[in-house]
Design a protein around this motif. Structure first.
Motif, PDB file in Angstrom:
ATOM      1  N   UNK A 196       1.904  -1.712  -3.782  1.00  0.00           N
ATOM      2  CA  UNK A 196       1.963  -2.041  -2.353  1.00  0.00           C
ATOM      3  C   UNK A 196       3.379  -2.041  -1.785  1.00  0.00           C
ATOM      4  N   UNK A 197       4.388  -1.766  -2.599  1.00  0.00           N
ATOM      5  CA  UNK A 197       5.712  -1.577  -2.013  1.00  0.00           C
ATOM      6  C   UNK A 197       6.861  -2.421  -2.509  1.00  0.00           C
ATOM      7  N   UNK A 198       6.603  -3.447  -3.323  1.00  0.00           N
ATOM      8  CA  UNK A 198       7.733  -4.257  -3.769  1.00  0.00           C
ATOM      9  C   UNK A 198       8.579  -3.509  -4.797  1.00  0.00           C
ATOM     10  N   UNK A 199       7.939  -3.032  -5.862  1.00  0.00           N
ATOM     11  CA  UNK A 199       8.700  -2.329  -6.902  1.00  0.00           C
ATOM     12  C   UNK A 199       9.322  -1.040  -6.376  1.00  0.00           C
ATOM     13  N   UNK A 200       8.636  -0.366  -5.470  1.00  0.00           N
ATOM     14  CA  UNK A 200       9.206   0.864  -4.916  1.00  0.00           C
ATOM     15  C   UNK A 200      10.439   0.557  -4.082  1.00  0.00           C
ATOM     16  N   UNK A 214      16.108   8.718   0.978  1.00  0.00           N
ATOM     17  CA  UNK A 214      15.021   8.039   0.266  1.00  0.00           C
ATOM     18  C   UNK A 214      14.255   7.103   1.188  1.00  0.00           C
ATOM     19  N   UNK A 215      12.961   6.989   0.934  1.00  0.00           N
ATOM     20  CA  UNK A 215      12.135   6.010   1.636  1.00  0.00           C
ATOM     21  C   UNK A 215      11.057   5.520   0.668  1.00  0.00           C
ATOM     22  N   UNK A 216      10.382   4.472   1.053  1.00  0.00           N
ATOM     23  CA  UNK A 216       9.380   3.829   0.212  1.00  0.00           C
ATOM     24  C   UNK A 216       8.000   3.980   0.851  1.00  0.00           C
ATOM     25  N   UNK A 217       7.043   4.464   0.065  1.00  0.00           N
ATOM     26  CA  UNK A 217       5.676   4.642   0.552  1.00  0.00           C
ATOM     27  C   UNK A 217       4.979   3.290   0.674  1.00  0.00           C
ATOM     28  N   UNK A 218       3.993   3.218   1.552  1.00  0.00           N
ATOM     29  CA  UNK A 218       3.242   1.968   1.701  1.00  0.00           C
ATOM     30  C   UNK A 218       2.454   1.610   0.446  1.00  0.00           C
ATOM     31  N   UNK A 219       2.308   2.539  -0.487  1.00  0.00           N
ATOM     32  CA  UNK A 219       1.718   2.213  -1.781  1.00  0.00           C
ATOM     33  C   UNK A 219       0.489   3.031  -2.119  1.00  0.00           C
ATOM     34  N   UNK A 220       0.126   3.021  -3.393  1.00  0.00           N
ATOM     35  CA  UNK A 220      -1.032   3.786  -3.832  1.00  0.00           C
ATOM     36  C   UNK A 220      -2.328   3.184  -3.299  1.00  0.00           C
ATOM     37  N   UNK A 221      -2.343   1.868  -3.057  1.00  0.00           N
ATOM     38  CA  UNK A 221      -3.531   1.239  -2.462  1.00  0.00           C
ATOM     39  C   UNK A 221      -3.744   1.779  -1.054  1.00  0.00           C
ATOM     40  N   UNK A 222      -2.692   1.808  -0.263  1.00  0.00           N
ATOM     41  CA  UNK A 222      -2.800   2.346   1.099  1.00  0.00           C
ATOM     42  C   UNK A 222      -3.187   3.821   1.065  1.00  0.00           C
TER      43      UNK A 222
END
Length: 209
Positions: free
Chosen positions: A108-112, A130-138
């Motif tokens: 969900x984005x913390x580790x990323x 670089x950017x961070x994705x909202x996560x694999x769940x999203x």
């Protein structure tokens, strides 16, 4: 009203205001821009590129990094993603283009966010790319998204390994699994250790300045 998985990634991403966020629908559109030709037809090589992006020249302009642990990645990952270890070994070997845009993701984005910040500190070419994705769940909720693939076989799968059950709000087409209590506690300590190490490294760099 936003859904629980949306509120979760929004909270974790707010902890990293220096790392831009990209949403899964935006990622899907970026992939479409890479693999669809001008007349709207999908390129013949698109499927292969989604599975083995590191072998495709077009994909080199966008590198998707799955920063999750190996047990999580082995269950499933977003097509074309490489591991953090693969990215850093590729940098050392000179096989990763330094001008590529980078997207990190986890559950969900913390580790990323943690790893995106670390990469910015470690590599001069990363800041601003670089950017961070909202996560694999999203991602499992995103319309028109390529199906997740097994980290072992590369075949489509409906299973998703989330960090813990409280983050397991995957889309209706998917089934979530997660670490047990003991493993989760260990993994939490591991993440906390990396977070503290990055914080101390930043403090040291500030003192040097």
């Amino acid at each position: 009203m936003s859904k629980k998985w949306e509120r979760q990634y929004q909270f974790y991403h707010s902890l990293f205001p220096d790392i831009p966020t990209i949403t899964s629908p935006e990622l899907v559109q970026k992939y479409r821009d890479l693999f669809f030709v001008d007349d709207g037809a999908e390129s013949d090589m698109s499927e292969e590129c989604f599975i083995t992006a590191n072998n495709c020249e077009d994909c080199c302009s966008l590198i998707l990094i799955d920063v999750r642990s190996q047990p999580e990645r082995s269950v499933s990952c977003i097509p074309s993603a490489i591991s953090l270890e693969q990215y850093e070994s590729g940098i050392k070997a000179g096989t990763i283009p330094l001008n590529a845009n980078i997207i990190t993701y986890c559950t969900v984005g913390y580790r990323s966010g943690v790893e995106a910040r670390r990469l910015c500190d470690r590599y001069d070419h990363v800041p601003g790319k670089i950017c961070s994705l909202d996560g694999i769940v999203a991602y499992t909720h995103a319309a028109n998204a390529k199906h997740l693939v097994s980290g072992h076989s590369g075949q489509e799968t409906n299973r998703v390994h989330t960090f813990g059950s409280m983050w397991g709000h995957v889309g209706n087409d998917y089934q979530a699994t997660s670490f047990g209590i003991g493993t989760l506690m260990y993994r939490n300590l591991e993440v906390m250790g990396r977070t503290v190490a990055i914080f101390l490294s930043r403090c040291f760099m500030c003192k040097e300045c």
